[in-house]
Structure formats: structure tokens, C-alpha cells
Design an enzyme around this catalytic site. Structure first.
Site, PDB file in Angstrom:
ATOM      1  N   CYS A  64       0.845  -1.204   0.000  1.00 30.31           N
ATOM      2  CA  CYS A  64       0.000   0.000   0.000  1.00 30.31           C
ATOM      3  C   CYS A  64       0.876   1.249   0.000  1.00 30.31           C
ATOM      4  O   CYS A  64       1.536   1.559   0.991  1.00 30.31           O
ATOM      5  CB  CYS A  64      -0.924  -0.059   1.220  1.00 30.31           C
ATOM      6  SG  CYS A  64      -1.627   1.494   1.763  1.00 30.31           S
ATOM      7  N   CYS A  67       0.192   3.895   2.611  1.00 31.54           N
ATOM      8  CA  CYS A  67       0.624   3.408   3.940  1.00 31.54           C
ATOM      9  C   CYS A  67       2.104   3.676   4.139  1.00 31.54           C
ATOM     10  O   CYS A  67       2.531   4.131   5.201  1.00 31.54           O
ATOM     11  CB  CYS A  67       0.384   1.895   4.071  1.00 31.54           C
ATOM     12  SG  CYS A  67      -1.344   1.420   3.959  1.00 31.54           S
TER      13      CYS A  67
END
Ligand code: ZN
Length: 148
Positions: A64, A67
């Protein structure tokens, strides 16, 4: 915070009136607070059950992008807010808690206090935004508790 879990050995430690940021585990000697701690489902449950202050965890995954972009902000916010708030990271791919809490998108920030979720935020935030959001959520919760 008066009680916190050791990130290394998961022993619950009472914290005295001194400087909690320097507090060490009575069992293994490791520092109780030294930035975000990567936990699994069981580790998260230990922290939630045995921490008397707010616990913030970041649901993330290695694939991600947002993230990974948020990680340094999360670490910076931990430097500012520990030991008042415990900072944890939970890998969404390897754990069941995100699904059981209905997390749909990551990164997701979930704030617990007293064993209950008090706030949640979806999506990338900067350290400043994160610090403000945590402060507001804890303030709102404290007001609710006073009205009870
Ligand atoms: Zn320990």
C-alpha cells in the site's frame, strides 16, 4: 499513562510518577516507549487489554503506497505523543482484527481507550493532522466521560 505493555516481552508494567518516556520493562529491561510497535492480533489484544491510556493503531500493508508514505508521519507523531498514547502497527494481510472491525480501506487509523474504539480515520494523514486528530478525539472522549 499508568500502565503499559512491554513491546518486547508483552509484560504489563506499572509506570510510576517519573518520566514515563524513559520507563523500562521490569522483566526484560527494554524501553516501554520507543516509537511505533509492529504487533499481530494477539499483541494488539494484549496492548488494548492492559494499557490504561489511549492506544492508536495503524492498519497497513507493504503493498500500500499511501501506507508507506504515512509511516514516517506516524513515527513522527509517536515521537511527539508518546508516552501519553501507545502507537502500534498492524499488518492487514496477516491479521484478522482489521476485517472483524470492518476496515475496508488502508491506511486506517483506529484509536482505542479503555478497551473501546473511540475514533477512526481512513486515509493518509500528515504528522500534524494526526496529532490534531488524536488530541481532538481524546478531548471529546474525556468530555463524554465527565458528563456520565
Ligand atoms: Zn519486557
Amino acid at each position: 499513562m499508568k500502565q503499559a505493555v512491554c513491546p518486547s516481552c508483552r509484560t504489563a508494567n506499572r509506570i510510576g510518577d517519573g518520566d514515563a518516556s524513559a520507563a523500562k520493562c521490569g522483566r526484560c529491561g527494554d524501553k516501554l516507549f520507543s516509537g511505533p510497535v509492529e504487533v499481530d492480533d494477539a499483541g494488539l489484544q494484549s496492548h488494548l487489554a492492559m494499557t490504561d491510556g489511549p492506544v492508536l493503531f495503524d492498519v497497513w500493508a507493504p503493498w500500500c503506497g499511501p501506507c508507506r508514505m504515512m509511516a514516517p508521519h506516524f513515527a513522527e507523531a509517536a515521537r511527539r505523543l508518546e508516552p501519553s498514547v501507545r502507537f502500534l502497527k498492524l499488518n492487514a494481510d496477516q491479521n484478522q482484527v482489521p476485517r472483524s472491525l470492518g476496515v475496508r480501506g488502508i491506511p486506517a487509523l483506529i484509536l482505542f481507550k479503555g478497551g473501546r474504539e473511540i475514533a477512526r480515520h481512513a486515509g493518509l494523514v500528515t504528522s500534524d493532522q494526526l496529532e490534531r486528530w488524536v488530541g481532538e478525539a481524546i478531548g471529546a472522549q474525556a468530555q463524554k466521560e465527565m458528563q456520565r
